[in-house]
Structures are given as C-alpha cells and as structure tokens.
Motif scaffolding. Structure first.
Motif, PDB file in Angstrom:
ATOM      1  N   GLN A   4     -54.993   4.997  36.608  1.00 17.53           N
ATOM      2  CA  GLN A   4     -54.952   6.453  36.501  1.00 17.53           C
ATOM      3  C   GLN A   4     -55.828   6.948  35.357  1.00 17.53           C
ATOM      4  N   ARG A   5     -56.116   6.069  34.419  1.00 21.91           N
ATOM      5  CA  ARG A   5     -56.964   6.414  33.270  1.00 21.91           C
ATOM      6  C   ARG A   5     -58.369   5.833  33.422  1.00 21.91           C
ATOM      7  N   ASP A   6     -58.751   5.532  34.664  1.00 25.57           N
ATOM      8  CA  ASP A   6     -60.085   5.049  35.021  1.00 25.57           C
ATOM      9  C   ASP A   6     -60.416   3.668  34.469  1.00 25.57           C
ATOM     10  N   LEU A   7     -59.417   2.844  34.228  1.00 29.75           N
ATOM     11  CA  LEU A   7     -59.662   1.446  33.884  1.00 29.75           C
ATOM     12  C   LEU A   7     -59.455   0.629  35.148  1.00 29.75           C
ATOM     13  N   PRO A   8     -60.445  -0.183  35.511  1.00 26.57           N
ATOM     14  CA  PRO A   8     -60.429  -0.854  36.820  1.00 26.57           C
ATOM     15  C   PRO A   8     -59.595  -2.132  36.871  1.00 26.57           C
ATOM     16  N   ILE A   9     -58.411  -2.114  36.259  1.00 20.96           N
ATOM     17  CA  ILE A   9     -57.518  -3.272  36.332  1.00 20.96           C
ATOM     18  C   ILE A   9     -56.099  -2.782  36.577  1.00 20.96           C
ATOM     19  N   ALA A  82     -58.734  -1.126  27.219  1.00 21.81           N
ATOM     20  CA  ALA A  82     -57.395  -1.230  27.802  1.00 21.81           C
ATOM     21  C   ALA A  82     -56.323  -1.329  26.726  1.00 21.81           C
ATOM     22  N   THR A  83     -56.584  -2.117  25.698  1.00 22.05           N
ATOM     23  CA  THR A  83     -55.596  -2.301  24.636  1.00 22.05           C
ATOM     24  C   THR A  83     -55.387  -0.999  23.863  1.00 22.05           C
ATOM     25  N   ALA A  84     -56.459  -0.257  23.611  1.00 21.51           N
ATOM     26  CA  ALA A  84     -56.318   1.045  22.952  1.00 21.51           C
ATOM     27  C   ALA A  84     -55.484   1.989  23.813  1.00 21.51           C
TER      28      ALA A  84
END
Length: 118
Positions: A4-9, A82-84
């Motif tokens: 949902q936050r545009d990270l592809p995982i 991703a971690t942030a």
C-alpha cells in the motif's frame, strides 16, 4: 501495508529479508527455522526474491548441498526503505500505549511463540 506504500514486497517476504538484513549469508534451513516456514515455502520465497534480484543464493563453502542466501545491493536498498516504513508503522500502532504495557505484550508474544516451537 508495504504494498500500500508502494514497496514491492509482501509482509512474508519482509520477514524473510529482515533475517538477512540482520545477518547476511544465512542458510535456507536457518531462514526456514527463524521464520517458522517449511523448507518448501522457504525455497519458493527465495526463488521469487532471487528472480527479482533482491537476493542471491550461493553454495556453502562448508557443504555444497547447503545454499547460503545474501542480500544484493538492490535488496539492501529496498530494506532501507522497508525498515524505515515498518518503524513508522510501529510508531503509529504503538502511539499512546505505555511502554510497560508494550513490554508485557512483547513478553507474552515471545512466550506464545516459544510454546508453539516446542
């Protein structure tokens, strides 16, 4: 949340990648144990992440049957983002909850996980 936050995982892929973020070069067997996944699921996850060039699998120098997994530069860059994001999500989720209550919750969850792994 990650997609949902545009990270592809996915969250499942993140739990795999975070293990390597903490300690790169783990075997697929150790990753399976650490993430409570069976070896087949772990191999499927690794294959998908490898095809996206987020990880690379190499034979172990100690045992050619064993494959060690490493984050690629692309994987490391993704994990920084991703971690942030995960830290921000946790801060939002924990907003207004007393630290003592959070620690009790963490302790209960650790014990429940330990019980399930016995």
């Amino acid at each position: 949340m990650l997609s949902q936050r545009d990270l592809p995982i996915t969250a499942e892929q993140y739990t795999f990648l975070i293990q390597l973020w903490v300690r790169d070069g783990l075997s697929q067997g150790v990753l399976a144990v650490n993430t409570a996944r069976d070896k087949t699921t772990m191999a499927r996850l690794a294959s998908g992440l490898e095809s996206r060039e987020l990880i690379v699998r190499r034979p172990s120098p100690d045992d050619a049957r064993e494959r060690l997994v490493f984050l690629t530069d692309k994987g490391k860059e993704l994990m920084v983002e991703a971690t942030a994001l995960v830290k921000d999500i946790l801060a939002e989720a924990q907003n207004g909850i007393d630290e003592a209550h959070l620690e009790v919750c963490r302790d209960v969850l650790r014990r429940a996980c330990d019980n399930l792994q016995k």
